[in-house]
Design a protein around this motif. Structure first.
Motif, PDB file in Angstrom:
ATOM      1  N   LEU A  19     -36.941   4.109  55.278  1.00  0.00           N
ATOM      2  CA  LEU A  19     -38.285   3.633  54.987  1.00  0.00           C
ATOM      3  C   LEU A  19     -38.284   2.686  53.785  1.00  0.00           C
ATOM      4  O   LEU A  19     -38.854   1.593  53.843  1.00  0.00           O
ATOM      5  N   SER A  20     -37.625   3.087  52.695  1.00  0.00           N
ATOM      6  CA  SER A  20     -37.639   2.273  51.478  1.00  0.00           C
ATOM      7  C   SER A  20     -36.924   0.940  51.672  1.00  0.00           C
ATOM      8  O   SER A  20     -37.275  -0.060  51.040  1.00  0.00           O
ATOM      9  N   SER A  21     -35.946   0.920  52.563  1.00  0.00           N
ATOM     10  CA  SER A  21     -35.215  -0.327  52.801  1.00  0.00           C
ATOM     11  C   SER A  21     -36.076  -1.365  53.512  1.00  0.00           C
ATOM     12  O   SER A  21     -35.763  -2.563  53.492  1.00  0.00           O
ATOM     13  N   GLU A  22     -37.154  -0.917  54.143  1.00  0.00           N
ATOM     14  CA  GLU A  22     -38.027  -1.831  54.891  1.00  0.00           C
ATOM     15  C   GLU A  22     -39.251  -2.264  54.094  1.00  0.00           C
ATOM     16  O   GLU A  22     -40.057  -3.050  54.576  1.00  0.00           O
ATOM     17  N   ILE A  23     -39.401  -1.729  52.858  1.00  0.00           N
ATOM     18  CA  ILE A  23     -40.621  -1.972  52.088  1.00  0.00           C
ATOM     19  C   ILE A  23     -40.337  -2.805  50.843  1.00  0.00           C
ATOM     20  O   ILE A  23     -39.381  -2.549  50.107  1.00  0.00           O
ATOM     21  N   GLY A  24     -41.171  -3.796  50.607  1.00  0.00           N
ATOM     22  CA  GLY A  24     -41.169  -4.552  49.361  1.00  0.00           C
ATOM     23  C   GLY A  24     -42.457  -4.232  48.631  1.00  0.00           C
ATOM     24  O   GLY A  24     -43.539  -4.516  49.150  1.00  0.00           O
ATOM     25  N   GLY A  44     -31.765  -6.506  44.758  1.00  0.00           N
ATOM     26  CA  GLY A  44     -32.151  -5.863  46.010  1.00  0.00           C
ATOM     27  C   GLY A  44     -32.009  -6.751  47.230  1.00  0.00           C
ATOM     28  O   GLY A  44     -32.127  -6.271  48.362  1.00  0.00           O
ATOM     29  N   ALA A  45     -31.746  -8.050  47.016  1.00  0.00           N
ATOM     30  CA  ALA A  45     -31.556  -8.945  48.167  1.00  0.00           C
ATOM     31  C   ALA A  45     -30.212  -8.662  48.826  1.00  0.00           C
ATOM     32  O   ALA A  45     -29.295  -8.111  48.209  1.00  0.00           O
ATOM     33  N   LEU A  46     -30.079  -9.026  50.077  1.00  0.00           N
ATOM     34  CA  LEU A  46     -28.836  -8.799  50.799  1.00  0.00           C
ATOM     35  C   LEU A  46     -27.714  -9.648  50.208  1.00  0.00           C
ATOM     36  O   LEU A  46     -27.941 -10.813  49.835  1.00  0.00           O
ATOM     37  N   SER A  51     -29.404 -17.276  48.484  1.00  0.00           N
ATOM     38  CA  SER A  51     -30.522 -18.163  48.133  1.00  0.00           C
ATOM     39  C   SER A  51     -31.879 -17.477  48.240  1.00  0.00           C
ATOM     40  O   SER A  51     -32.918 -18.117  48.045  1.00  0.00           O
ATOM     41  N   ALA A  52     -31.882 -16.173  48.523  1.00  0.00           N
ATOM     42  CA  ALA A  52     -33.140 -15.461  48.750  1.00  0.00           C
ATOM     43  C   ALA A  52     -34.049 -15.499  47.528  1.00  0.00           C
ATOM     44  O   ALA A  52     -35.262 -15.672  47.648  1.00  0.00           O
ATOM     45  N   GLY A  53     -33.456 -15.327  46.334  1.00  0.00           N
ATOM     46  CA  GLY A  53     -34.264 -15.311  45.119  1.00  0.00           C
ATOM     47  C   GLY A  53     -34.996 -16.618  44.888  1.00  0.00           C
ATOM     48  O   GLY A  53     -36.182 -16.633  44.544  1.00  0.00           O
ATOM     49  N   ALA A  99     -37.699 -11.398  48.170  1.00  0.00           N
ATOM     50  CA  ALA A  99     -36.287 -11.768  48.341  1.00  0.00           C
ATOM     51  C   ALA A  99     -35.533 -10.752  49.190  1.00  0.00           C
ATOM     52  O   ALA A  99     -34.507 -11.085  49.787  1.00  0.00           O
ATOM     53  N   ARG A 100     -36.043  -9.542  49.275  1.00  0.00           N
ATOM     54  CA  ARG A 100     -35.420  -8.527  50.131  1.00  0.00           C
ATOM     55  C   ARG A 100     -35.723  -8.786  51.602  1.00  0.00           C
ATOM     56  O   ARG A 100     -35.149  -8.147  52.470  1.00  0.00           O
TER      57      ARG A 100
END
Length: 208
Positions: A19-24, A44-46, A51-53, A99-100
């Protein structure tokens, strides 16, 4: 009734880790680490998404501000991001959550310290960034939630109205009263700003 489902799966059937992995989640009072801006945004980004940040910073309308810092994304933040304004810290926290690339985004009055113009730009970008995702937004500002697919109006913890923006306006209830009051307050603020700008010799303050 009595259940929360995520893609049709009851919440109680999901592990906390799943659950927490799917929530920002972005709270009103954000917490930033004493580290570089880039490290804070990409936390927390993959690993395979370097470049997510920076992508998230553009969505949160923080990228132009970061580019003005001498160290840009390598700028070190003080404890709890003390060298950023309240609005900048909220935008950094929003970017870190985005970014997650989560499936569910929870915004708990997360734009309360952001001026209305920047808020509009952020919300406009979020409509594209959150396509196909679920967003739950709690806010005192109607401008932040007026485009939601469903709005629940709370008064002292109780549900007093719910529906779409147009329907709630037509009901002339609590939502309509709040909207009119906030529009009046914004009009007064704009008039005050214009009056200050028209006075020669006074410095112009900019909201970062």
């Amino acid at each position: 009734e009595g259940e929360i489902l995520i893609d049709g799966v009851p919440l109680r059937n999901l592990s906390l880790m799943t659950l927490s992995s799917e929530i920002g989640y972005v709270p009103q009072e954000s917490f930033l680490f004493s580290d570089t801006i880039d490290s804070n945004l990409s936390y927390g980004a993959l690993p395979n998404d370097p470049s997510a940040g920076r992508w998230a910073a553009s969505i949160a309308q923080l990228a132009p501000t970061i580019e003005q810092f001498p160290g840009r994304y390598d700028t070190m933040l003080g404890e709890r991001g003390i060298n950023l304004s309240g609005g900048q810290k909220q935008r950094a926290a929003l970017a870190r959550a985005l970014a997650r690339r989560p499936s569910i985004v929870l915004l708990d009055d997360a734009l309360s310290a952001v001026d209305t113009h920047t808020e509009w730009e952020i919300l406009h970008s979020l409509r594209t960034a959150l396509a196909g995702r679920t967003a739950l937004i709690a806010s005192h500002r109607i401008s932040a939630i007026r485009d939601a697919s469903w709005i629940v109006v709370l008064d002292e913890g109780r549900v007093v109205e719910q529906g779409r923006h147009e329907d709630l306006i037509g009901a002339n209830g609590r939502y309509w009263t709040l909207l009119n009051r906030q529009q009046l307050e914004e009009a007064i603020e704009e008039a005050d700003d214009e009056a200050v700008d028209s006075e020669p010799g006074d410095p112009v303050a900019t909201n970062q």
